[in-house]
Structure formats: C-alpha cells, structure tokens
Design a protein around this motif. Structure first.
Motif, short mmCIF file in Angstrom:
data_model
loop_
_atom_site.label_atom_id
_atom_site.label_comp_id
_atom_site.label_asym_id
_atom_site.label_seq_id
_atom_site.Cartn_x
_atom_site.Cartn_y
_atom_site.Cartn_z
N ASP A 77 49.61 -2.50 -19.47
CA ASP A 77 50.06 -3.69 -18.49
C ASP A 77 51.96 -2.86 -18.54
O ASP A 77 52.06 -3.00 -17.03
N GLU A 90 50.27 -9.19 -11.54
CA GLU A 90 50.86 -10.41 -12.97
C GLU A 90 49.86 -10.51 -13.32
O GLU A 90 49.92 -11.08 -14.29
N ASP A 91 48.51 -9.93 -13.92
CA ASP A 91 47.62 -9.74 -14.97
C ASP A 91 48.32 -9.27 -15.64
O ASP A 91 47.91 -9.43 -17.49
N GLU A 148 51.92 -8.27 -15.87
CA GLU A 148 52.72 -9.75 -16.76
C GLU A 148 52.14 -10.33 -17.99
O GLU A 148 53.05 -11.37 -18.37
N GLY A 149 50.98 -11.22 -17.03
CA GLY A 149 50.84 -12.82 -17.89
C GLY A 149 50.58 -11.93 -19.43
O GLY A 149 50.47 -12.70 -19.96
N ALA A 150 49.30 -10.63 -19.60
CA ALA A 150 48.80 -10.16 -20.17
C ALA A 150 49.84 -9.52 -22.11
O ALA A 150 49.36 -9.48 -23.16
N ARG A 154 52.57 -10.12 -23.08
CA ARG A 154 53.63 -11.15 -24.59
C ARG A 154 52.40 -10.70 -25.10
O ARG A 154 52.62 -10.79 -26.75
N GLY A 155 51.47 -11.22 -24.91
CA GLY A 155 49.93 -10.73 -25.84
C GLY A 155 49.70 -9.83 -26.40
O GLY A 155 49.55 -10.08 -28.14
N GLN A 181 43.56 -3.94 -12.32
CA GLN A 181 44.39 -4.83 -12.87
C GLN A 181 45.86 -5.15 -11.99
O GLN A 181 46.57 -4.58 -11.79
N THR A 182 46.01 -6.22 -11.77
CA THR A 182 47.29 -7.02 -10.56
C THR A 182 48.42 -6.42 -11.84
O THR A 182 48.09 -6.71 -13.06
#
Length: 180
Positions: free
Chosen positions: A120, A78-79, A81-83, A85-86, A75-76
C-alpha cells in the motif's frame, strides 16, 4: 682418469631443439591470417557505433523511477489509501502479542500485516509527485528496516530490543500517515 668439474663461473647451456609433446610439427610453413580476432572485434564495434542509426545517436531519457513490482496488480491509489490505515493498525496490533511473549505468533502477524502495508505505501509513493518521493522513501525504508529489526529481536526473544524497535516503528508510521 679424473672427472672434469663444470665451471660455475662459465656454465654451458645447450638449447633443446626437440618439439614439445603437444606441439604439432609440420613441414608446411604456417599460413599468416590477415584478420585477427581483435581486429575483427574492433571493426565490427566501430561500424556499429558509427552507423547512421538515429536511435544510437539519440541521448536516452533519464529514468523516472524504479519499478520493483511491489505494487499489487490491479490496486489503485484510492484502494491503497483506503487500506493503508487498517494495515497500519494491524501492524501496531502485535504489541499485546509481543508483551505476552507469544513471539512466534507476533512474528507471523507482523509479517502478514507488514507485507500488505508495504504494498500500500509503495503504491502511494509511486503516485506522488517527484518532489515528495524522497522524503516518503526515506520514511518507508526506516519503517520496514525497523520491522525487520523487530522481527529479529522477536526471534531472539530480546524484550528491550523489541520495545525499542516497536517505538521506532510506531513513530515512523505516524509520520508516514501524516504525510499521506
């Protein structure tokens, strides 16, 4: 004949010179050992400590951060930070389940979404500079301690406690998301 009474003021003690049952009796005198365990240990430790190895004389570097394995493999940042909020939305989406009294279903959903959110947020915290980490770690601890308390309150079916824990979780999530 009159029996003699032992004198209490001057008792007579006689030593028992027979060997103890587990004691070995030998005719040979016991050989003296010139090196004791204590002496052997201290000499080996002192030779180890005072050796000329530069690795032992060098001062270790301070630890940068703890690594607990909460980061998902591969997991990066960016991954994460993108996930994040969901996963935060899915954690907050248990409110209708809690209000309807579907305690077990709410617990199941909450545990699943909080585990993903935990990974995350931890990945994001590890990517931040050292000055920002303490504040984020405090919020992280508050958030997931609140999730644990909410889980216990749902298990006990304690409505007022559930509402209070849910409000603390939503406030901690808002603060974390604003800092990220």
């Amino acid at each position: 004949m009159e029996a003699t009474k032992p004198s209490l003021s001057h008792p007579k003690f006689q030593p028992n010179l027979s060997p103890l049952p587990l004691q070995r009796t030998t005719d040979r005198p016991r050989q003296l050992v010139s090196v004791t365990r204590r002496l052997a240990l201290s000499s080996s430790l002192s030779s180890f400590v005072f050796s000329s190895s530069p690795a032992l004389l060098r001062r270790p570097e301070p630890a940068k951060a703890f690594e607990f394995g909460f980061v998902k493999p591969g997991q990066t940042v960016e991954d994460a930070e993108g996930a994040v909020r969901g996963h935060a939305r899915s954690l907050l989406a248990v409110k209708p389940l809690l209000e309807s009294g579907s305690w077990e279903e709410a617990q199941r959903e909450m545990r699943e979404s909080s585990a993903l959110l935990k990974q995350d947020v931890y990945t994001i915290i590890q990517s931040r500079p050292g000055g920002e980490r303490p504040r984020l770690r405090k919020l992280y601890a508050d958030l997931f301690n609140g999730v644990l308390r909410l889980d216990y309150a749902a298990r006990d079916r304690d409505g007022p406690q559930v509402r209070q824990c849910y409000e603390k979780i939503s406030a901690a999530l808002e603060e974390i998301l604003s800092l990220i």
